[in-house]
Motif scaffolding. Structure first.
Motif, mmCIF file in Angstrom:
data_model
loop_
_atom_site.group_PDB
_atom_site.id
_atom_site.type_symbol
_atom_site.label_atom_id
_atom_site.label_comp_id
_atom_site.label_asym_id
_atom_site.label_seq_id
_atom_site.Cartn_x
_atom_site.Cartn_y
_atom_site.Cartn_z
ATOM 1 N N UNK A 45 0.916 -1.125 -0.020
ATOM 2 C CA UNK A 45 0.092 0.052 -0.054
ATOM 3 C C UNK A 45 0.844 1.309 0.071
ATOM 4 N N UNK A 46 0.415 2.152 -0.638
ATOM 5 C CA UNK A 46 1.026 3.485 -0.690
ATOM 6 C C UNK A 46 1.812 3.790 -2.177
ATOM 7 N N UNK A 47 1.919 2.720 -2.907
ATOM 8 C CA UNK A 47 2.773 2.731 -4.079
ATOM 9 C C UNK A 47 1.721 2.851 -5.454
ATOM 10 N N UNK A 48 0.525 3.187 -5.241
ATOM 11 C CA UNK A 48 -0.444 3.149 -6.265
ATOM 12 C C UNK A 48 -0.075 3.898 -7.194
ATOM 13 N N UNK A 49 0.233 5.224 -6.844
ATOM 14 C CA UNK A 49 0.175 6.152 -8.361
ATOM 15 C C UNK A 49 1.711 6.363 -8.464
ATOM 16 N N UNK A 50 2.676 5.319 -8.188
ATOM 17 C CA UNK A 50 3.972 5.313 -8.311
ATOM 18 C C UNK A 50 4.233 4.632 -9.968
ATOM 19 N N UNK A 51 5.209 5.219 -10.726
ATOM 20 C CA UNK A 51 5.145 4.614 -12.082
ATOM 21 C C UNK A 51 5.987 3.114 -11.905
ATOM 22 N N UNK A 52 5.492 2.130 -12.596
ATOM 23 C CA UNK A 52 5.762 0.884 -12.440
ATOM 24 C C UNK A 52 6.748 0.758 -13.888
ATOM 25 N N UNK A 53 7.589 -0.087 -13.965
ATOM 26 C CA UNK A 53 8.413 -0.528 -15.106
ATOM 27 C C UNK A 53 8.713 -1.907 -15.082
ATOM 28 N N UNK A 54 9.143 -2.215 -16.332
ATOM 29 C CA UNK A 54 9.539 -3.830 -16.636
ATOM 30 C C UNK A 54 11.072 -3.549 -17.444
ATOM 31 N N UNK A 55 11.924 -4.175 -17.048
ATOM 32 C CA UNK A 55 13.331 -4.075 -17.646
ATOM 33 C C UNK A 55 13.910 -5.369 -17.763
ATOM 34 N N UNK A 56 15.111 -5.427 -18.693
ATOM 35 C CA UNK A 56 15.580 -6.574 -18.962
ATOM 36 C C UNK A 56 16.997 -6.579 -18.844
ATOM 37 N N UNK A 57 17.623 -7.633 -18.365
ATOM 38 C CA UNK A 57 18.872 -7.682 -17.747
ATOM 39 C C UNK A 57 19.371 -8.348 -16.571
ATOM 40 N N UNK A 58 20.201 -9.125 -16.475
ATOM 41 C CA UNK A 58 20.446 -9.787 -15.179
ATOM 42 C C UNK A 58 20.949 -8.905 -14.119
ATOM 43 N N UNK A 59 21.649 -7.670 -14.697
ATOM 44 C CA UNK A 59 21.905 -6.856 -13.477
ATOM 45 C C UNK A 59 21.089 -5.903 -13.256
ATOM 46 N N UNK A 60 20.868 -5.754 -11.949
ATOM 47 C CA UNK A 60 19.672 -4.615 -11.484
ATOM 48 C C UNK A 60 20.136 -3.351 -11.948
ATOM 49 N N UNK A 61 21.414 -2.949 -11.692
ATOM 50 C CA UNK A 61 21.609 -1.379 -11.993
ATOM 51 C C UNK A 61 21.811 -1.169 -13.417
ATOM 52 N N UNK A 62 22.102 -2.164 -14.130
ATOM 53 C CA UNK A 62 22.211 -1.662 -15.678
ATOM 54 C C UNK A 62 20.938 -2.379 -16.682
ATOM 55 N N UNK A 63 20.193 -2.883 -16.052
ATOM 56 C CA UNK A 63 19.053 -3.573 -16.851
ATOM 57 C C UNK A 63 18.348 -2.450 -17.671
ATOM 58 N N UNK A 64 17.731 -2.859 -18.916
ATOM 59 C CA UNK A 64 17.239 -2.026 -20.076
ATOM 60 C C UNK A 64 15.649 -2.037 -19.754
ATOM 61 N N UNK A 65 15.300 -0.685 -19.486
ATOM 62 C CA UNK A 65 13.712 -0.459 -19.277
ATOM 63 C C UNK A 65 13.016 -0.720 -20.657
ATOM 64 N N UNK A 66 12.277 -1.714 -20.728
ATOM 65 C CA UNK A 66 11.321 -2.105 -21.912
ATOM 66 C C UNK A 66 10.370 -1.106 -22.007
#
Length: 207
Positions: A45-66
């Motif tokens: 709860x509390x994250x309803x209006x936050x943008x959500x995204x889907x990215x690709x790549x094994x490394x969290x810091x460098x994954x590519x947002x699709x």
């Protein structure tokens, strides 16, 4: 005071590192080539209006947002991928269409916020589409005439029912056609021969 800060550090770290309890989803999903695959991730709860995204790549810091939502429940579509947020269920779904084998990879469903984003790792595996059975060419069969159809062999169960019927038909033909015909021919022969026998048996008169 220092002890309280020490106790709060693990909770803060839990909120900013990937895989935090604020967002959750499947660890691994599978799809079939040329089909569609839907991944559903949930958030607290509390994250309803936050943008959500889907990215690709094994490394969290460098994954590519699709693809990424606009901070609303409106569906966003980009190429073969779409994303939609549902504030009532506090979840968002990502749909990948027309899957390809090279879509197999590590993905992240994430929430964008001030500071480090929240993410959940998802391993996507795409299996090859089942091979279609090769159809054998149709072979032409000779046309069957009506006479062949009438003389075709019947099943044993059908043959038992047809034998009495054939016998009764033959009997009726014998009674109504053959017997009268035979009697008529016999009568004609007798009628023709009857005067011959009469003249032959009569004595001749003396002149």
């Amino acid at each position: 005071m220092g002890g309280r800060t020490t106790c709060l550090l693990p909770a803060l770290l839990l909120l900013i590192i990937p895989g935090s309890s604020a967002i959750s989803g499947p660890r691994a999903v599978r799809g079939v080539e040329q089909a569609s695959l839907t991944v559903r991730c949930q958030y607290g709860p509390g994250y309803e209006s936050y943008p959500k995204w889907w990215c690709r790549g094994a490394a969290w810091g460098s994954c590519r947002i699709i693809i990424k939502t606009t901070g609303s429940e409106k569906e966003v579509k980009k190429g073969r991928v779409s994303i939609r947020d549902n504030w009532k269920d506090r979840s968002f779904t990502v749909t990948m269409e027309k899957l390809r084998l090279d879509d197999s990879d590590t993905y992240w469903c994430a929430i964008e916020r001030a500071g480090p984003d929240l993410g959940n790792r998802v391993q996507v595996t795409i299996d090859p589409a089942p091979t279609e059975l090769t159809s054998t060419p149709a072979t032409s069969t000779p046309a069957t005439s009506n006479a062949d159809m009438l003389t075709a062999a019947v099943a044993p169960g059908e043959n038992k029912g047809q034998l009495p019927l054939l016998g009764s038909v033959h009997f009726l033909l014998l009674v109504f056609l053959k017997v009268p015909l035979f009697l008529g021919l016999l009568g004609a022969v007798l009628w023709v021969n009857r005067p011959l026998r009469s003249s032959g048996g009569k004595p001749q008169e003396n002149e």
